[in-house]
Design a protein around this motif. Structure first.
Motif, PDB file in Angstrom:
ATOM      1  N   SER A  83     -27.803 -19.077  30.306  1.00 22.64           N
ATOM      2  CA  SER A  83     -28.782 -20.151  30.450  1.00 22.64           C
ATOM      3  C   SER A  83     -28.638 -21.244  29.406  1.00 22.64           C
ATOM      4  CB  SER A  83     -30.198 -19.572  30.390  1.00 22.64           C
ATOM      5  OG  SER A  83     -30.385 -18.620  31.421  1.00 22.64           O
ATOM      6  N   HIS A  84     -28.065 -20.919  28.247  1.00 22.41           N
ATOM      7  CA  HIS A  84     -27.963 -21.919  27.183  1.00 22.41           C
ATOM      8  C   HIS A  84     -26.661 -22.700  27.261  1.00 22.41           C
ATOM      9  CE1 HIS A  84     -31.590 -20.618  25.071  1.00 22.41           C
ATOM     10  NE2 HIS A  84     -31.242 -19.392  25.409  1.00 22.41           N
ATOM     11  N   THR A  85     -25.886 -22.483  28.300  1.00 25.07           N
ATOM     12  CA  THR A  85     -24.673 -23.252  28.504  1.00 25.07           C
ATOM     13  C   THR A  85     -25.034 -24.543  29.240  1.00 25.07           C
ATOM     14  OG1 THR A  85     -23.349 -21.255  28.637  1.00 25.07           O
ATOM     15  CG2 THR A  85     -22.381 -23.252  29.528  1.00 25.07           C
ATOM     16  N   THR A  86     -24.628 -25.676  28.689  1.00 23.59           N
ATOM     17  CA  THR A  86     -24.929 -26.958  29.316  1.00 23.59           C
ATOM     18  C   THR A  86     -24.082 -27.102  30.573  1.00 23.59           C
ATOM     19  OG1 THR A  86     -25.336 -27.884  27.137  1.00 23.59           O
ATOM     20  CG2 THR A  86     -25.073 -29.442  28.936  1.00 23.59           C
ATOM     21  N   ASN A  87     -24.637 -26.708  31.694  1.00 23.36           N
ATOM     22  CA  ASN A  87     -23.845 -26.646  32.912  1.00 23.36           C
ATOM     23  C   ASN A  87     -24.766 -26.538  34.122  1.00 23.36           C
ATOM     24  OD1 ASN A  87     -21.572 -26.041  34.703  1.00 23.36           O
ATOM     25  ND2 ASN A  87     -22.445 -23.993  34.731  1.00 23.36           N
ATOM     26  N   GLU A  88     -24.446 -27.247  35.164  1.00 28.29           N
ATOM     27  CA  GLU A  88     -25.259 -27.196  36.374  1.00 28.29           C
ATOM     28  C   GLU A  88     -24.439 -26.744  37.579  1.00 28.29           C
ATOM     29  OE1 GLU A  88     -27.098 -30.943  36.977  1.00 28.29           O
ATOM     30  OE2 GLU A  88     -28.345 -30.837  35.183  1.00 28.29           O
ATOM     31  N   THR A  89     -23.288 -26.163  37.322  1.00 30.88           N
ATOM     32  CA  THR A  89     -22.409 -25.842  38.449  1.00 30.88           C
ATOM     33  C   THR A  89     -22.150 -24.360  38.626  1.00 30.88           C
ATOM     34  OG1 THR A  89     -20.405 -25.995  37.110  1.00 30.88           O
ATOM     35  CG2 THR A  89     -21.208 -28.031  38.114  1.00 30.88           C
ATOM     36  N   ILE A  90     -22.671 -23.517  37.740  1.00 32.37           N
ATOM     37  CA  ILE A  90     -22.363 -22.091  37.842  1.00 32.37           C
ATOM     38  C   ILE A  90     -22.842 -21.529  39.174  1.00 32.37           C
ATOM     39  CG2 ILE A  90     -22.964 -19.817  36.946  1.00 32.37           C
ATOM     40  CD1 ILE A  90     -22.647 -20.852  34.182  1.00 32.37           C
ATOM     41  N   MET A  91     -24.077 -21.794  39.558  1.00 34.62           N
ATOM     42  CA  MET A  91     -24.594 -21.257  40.817  1.00 34.62           C
ATOM     43  C   MET A  91     -23.791 -21.787  42.005  1.00 34.62           C
ATOM     44  SD  MET A  91     -26.986 -19.104  40.228  1.00 34.62           S
ATOM     45  CE  MET A  91     -27.642 -18.944  41.887  1.00 34.62           C
ATOM     46  N   GLY A  92     -23.478 -23.062  41.988  1.00 32.20           N
ATOM     47  CA  GLY A  92     -22.723 -23.641  43.092  1.00 32.20           C
ATOM     48  C   GLY A  92     -21.340 -23.051  43.243  1.00 32.20           C
ATOM     49  N   SER A  93     -20.735 -22.615  42.143  1.00 33.90           N
ATOM     50  CA  SER A  93     -19.384 -22.056  42.205  1.00 33.90           C
ATOM     51  C   SER A  93     -19.359 -20.661  42.793  1.00 33.90           C
ATOM     52  CB  SER A  93     -18.775 -22.030  40.798  1.00 33.90           C
ATOM     53  OG  SER A  93     -19.493 -21.135  39.964  1.00 33.90           O
ATOM     54  N   LEU A  94     -20.537 -20.059  43.005  1.00 34.83           N
ATOM     55  CA  LEU A  94     -20.615 -18.692  43.517  1.00 34.83           C
ATOM     56  C   LEU A  94     -20.872 -18.645  45.017  1.00 34.83           C
ATOM     57  CD1 LEU A  94     -22.955 -17.262  40.709  1.00 34.83           C
ATOM     58  CD2 LEU A  94     -20.461 -17.310  40.737  1.00 34.83           C
ATOM     59  N   LYS A  95     -20.813 -19.772  45.685  1.00 32.90           N
ATOM     60  CA  LYS A  95     -21.267 -19.843  47.075  1.00 32.90           C
ATOM     61  C   LYS A  95     -20.466 -18.992  48.043  1.00 32.90           C
ATOM     62  CE  LYS A  95     -18.672 -24.128  47.905  1.00 32.90           C
ATOM     63  NZ  LYS A  95     -18.803 -25.560  48.263  1.00 32.90           N
ATOM     64  N   TYR A 123     -30.270 -24.994  40.251  1.00 29.44           N
ATOM     65  CA  TYR A 123     -29.906 -24.531  41.589  1.00 29.44           C
ATOM     66  C   TYR A 123     -29.603 -25.774  42.423  1.00 29.44           C
ATOM     67  CZ  TYR A 123     -29.897 -21.738  45.841  1.00 29.44           C
ATOM     68  OH  TYR A 123     -29.525 -21.096  47.001  1.00 29.44           O
ATOM     69  N   PRO A 124     -28.329 -26.007  42.738  1.00 27.18           N
ATOM     70  CA  PRO A 124     -27.956 -27.244  43.436  1.00 27.18           C
ATOM     71  C   PRO A 124     -28.648 -27.385  44.785  1.00 27.18           C
ATOM     72  CG  PRO A 124     -26.022 -26.112  42.568  1.00 27.18           C
ATOM     73  CD  PRO A 124     -27.167 -25.166  42.432  1.00 27.18           C
ATOM     74  N   THR A 125     -29.080 -28.573  45.090  1.00 27.54           N
ATOM     75  CA  THR A 125     -29.701 -28.856  46.382  1.00 27.54           C
ATOM     76  C   THR A 125     -28.710 -28.603  47.513  1.00 27.54           C
ATOM     77  OG1 THR A 125     -31.080 -30.559  45.354  1.00 27.54           O
ATOM     78  CG2 THR A 125     -30.867 -30.616  47.754  1.00 27.54           C
ATOM     79  N   GLY A 126     -29.167 -27.890  48.528  1.00 29.02           N
ATOM     80  CA  GLY A 126     -28.317 -27.643  49.690  1.00 29.02           C
ATOM     81  C   GLY A 126     -27.380 -26.464  49.550  1.00 29.02           C
ATOM     82  N   LEU A 127     -27.450 -25.721  48.435  1.00 33.81           N
ATOM     83  CA  LEU A 127     -26.563 -24.576  48.248  1.00 33.81           C
ATOM     84  C   LEU A 127     -26.964 -23.428  49.170  1.00 33.81           C
ATOM     85  CD1 LEU A 127     -24.378 -22.959  46.745  1.00 33.81           C
ATOM     86  CD2 LEU A 127     -26.103 -22.405  45.011  1.00 33.81           C
ATOM     87  N   VAL A 128     -26.014 -22.940  49.978  1.00 30.39           N
ATOM     88  CA  VAL A 128     -26.246 -21.825  50.897  1.00 30.39           C
ATOM     89  C   VAL A 128     -25.177 -20.767  50.660  1.00 30.39           C
ATOM     90  CG1 VAL A 128     -26.444 -21.093  53.294  1.00 30.39           C
ATOM     91  CG2 VAL A 128     -27.246 -23.367  52.616  1.00 30.39           C
ATOM     92  N   ASN A 163     -34.015 -17.675  50.721  1.00 33.41           N
ATOM     93  CA  ASN A 163     -34.100 -18.740  51.718  1.00 33.41           C
ATOM     94  C   ASN A 163     -32.740 -19.303  52.096  1.00 33.41           C
ATOM     95  OD1 ASN A 163     -36.144 -19.969  53.276  1.00 33.41           O
ATOM     96  ND2 ASN A 163     -35.953 -21.872  52.114  1.00 33.41           N
ATOM     97  N   ASN A 164     -31.716 -19.027  51.258  1.00 30.23           N
ATOM     98  CA  ASN A 164     -30.397 -19.607  51.494  1.00 30.23           C
ATOM     99  C   ASN A 164     -29.296 -18.560  51.562  1.00 30.23           C
ATOM    100  OD1 ASN A 164     -30.829 -22.729  51.219  1.00 30.23           O
ATOM    101  ND2 ASN A 164     -31.957 -21.838  49.502  1.00 30.23           N
TER     102      ASN A 164
END
Length: 444
Positions: A266-278, A294-299, A324-325
């Protein structure tokens, strides 16, 4: 009687001596090398048997100078045409020249697995000779503690399949890039960054063949440490944990991901970890929804199994987003570690009032796919957490089994017994959507 005893002793000795040499070498390979060398005093035949053993393991205990000389002499006396494995664990400071000698002998013996562990933490790190990183036969390389990697140009590690780097010191980002770029067939990579190294090194991992990747790092102090840029199109198994104080962790390409274990990033300045797990089929998450984007539209179209830890603030909101996704989710496991960690229990008690923001409409996975629901050590201090359990049971129409695994109540914590009974009495009263669901409460 005495002649008979001697005869039996001879038979025992003959049984060992008469074994085929390949079998003797295989047996000796299972023993510590110090004991293997000691067999040279058994008889004239055994005097040189140890020199053919393909697996050697040395660990320093006591006089480091004597150990270094003994290892050097043993390696120089070794006659096996191929050295399968060489493990060296050095617990005290030794001269850099010995590291060069040991690695050099390993090269000439066509070593296939090399492990070098410098277990001390004082003085300057020992530089690993980059000129020796030309192991055409090396398949596994494990470097641990206080080893300096200074790789100014490409090296040759074309056979390397497995690489472990544990608390290694890197001269610069270019050394890291050159190392990974030289491993053309790498399949398994483990990187652990020691908490005491604020080197600012940027890790660029580009490997078309990499299948498993594990990254971890202790908390850094002062300036932020360099981050990670990962491009691994064949990656199947990913573990990332404890990246506190790292600037970023960017996973650019992982379309073949099967399972991922993401812990405390959580303390890593990053907004792409969740998206990379799709593309993952199985996820294990220990994250705070208040500190991870949590990126918008991530399924998660491929996700069939989700494991979530429930000790972080407002964890239920992240669960709602994923439910939900994740239209194909079949298995949901929730794990509450706070009952085993008193500090986490206190944190939950001190949480500000929140709300279980259930999805506006029932997620597709609950209507059509979820079959297994497990909650391990549910503490249920907060009403929101009870509501999560009720929501799952009331809406999972295909649920076959719901299991709640509880801790035994210790005598000193009998004050929790009444709350436990209340929880157990509430579960059967919930009107479940699935008429065939088997509700189970069991003790751990």
């Amino acid at each position: 009687m005495e002649p008979c005893l001697k005869k039996r002793d001879v038979v025992r000795e003959d049984r060992i001596s008469s074994l085929p040499e390949p079998l003797i070498l295989q047996i000796l390979s299972l023993l510590p090398t110090k004991l293997v060398i000691a067999t040279s005093v058994l008889s004239k035949r055994w005097r040189s048997v140890w020199k053919k053993v393909p697996i050697l393991r040395f660990e320093s205990k006591g006089n480091i100078q004597k150990f270094s000389e003994n290892v050097s002499m043993s390696l120089l006396s070794h006659k096996s045409p191929v050295l399968e494995t060489l493990h060296l664990k050095v617990n005290d400071r030794c001269e850099d020249v010995y590291i060069g000698i040991w690695a050099g002998v390993a090269v000439t013996r066509h070593v296939r697995e090399l492990e070098l562990d410098l277990g001390y933490l004082c003085g300057n790190p020992v530089r690993f000779p980059s000129c020796l990183l030309c192991f055409d036969t090396l398949e596994t390389l494990k470097l641990k503690h206080y080893i300096l990697l200074d790789i100014p140009s490409m090296v040759s590690l074309k056979s390397l399949r497995t690489l472990h780097l544990h608390s290694v010191v890197y001269k610069d980002s270019e050394s890291v890039r050159n190392l990974f770029a030289s491993c053309l067939n790498l399949e398994h990579l483990v990187v652990h960054r020691g908490f005491h190294y604020n080197d600012g090194v940027r890790f660029v991992i580009e490997s078309p063949s990499l299948k498993t990747l594990s990254i971890s790092g202790g908390e850094t102090y002062g300036k932020q440490n360099g981050g990670y840029v990962i491009n691994v199109p064949s990656l199947q198994h990913l573990t990332i944990q404890m990246l506190k104080g790292y600037e970023y962790c960017l996973i650019e390409n992982a379309p073949e991901l099967v399972d991922a274990n993401i812990i405390n990033v959580s303390h890593t300045t990053n907004e792409t970890i969740m998206g990379s797990l799709k593309s993952a089929k199985r996820l294990s998450l220990d994250l705070s929804p208040l500190e991870i984007a949590y990126p918008t539209g991530l399924v998660f179209y491929q996700l069939v199994s989700l494991e979530m830890y429930t000790h972080k603030v407002a964890w239920w909101n992240l669960l709602a987003l994923i439910l939900n996704n994740s239209p194909k989710l079949q298995v949901l496991k929730l794990i509450d570690r706070s009952s085993h960690q008193p500090k986490l229990v206190s944190d939950k008690k001190d949480m500000a009032p929140g709300k279980w923001n259930q999805p506006e409409s029932v997620p597709e996975c609950l209507l059509s796919h979820l079959e297994t629901f497990v909650w391990t050590r549910p503490d249920w201090i907060r009403e929101e957490e009870k509501e999560v359990a009720r929501y799952i049971l009331r809406n999972a129409q295909q649920l076959k089994k719901a299991t709640f695994i509880i801790d035994p109540i210790e005598p000193k914590r009998l004050f929790r017994l009444a709350k436990r009974r209340e929880m157990l009495n509430e579960l059967p009263a919930v009107i479940m959507a699935s008429k065939s669901c088997n509700l189970v409460v069991e003790s751990e």
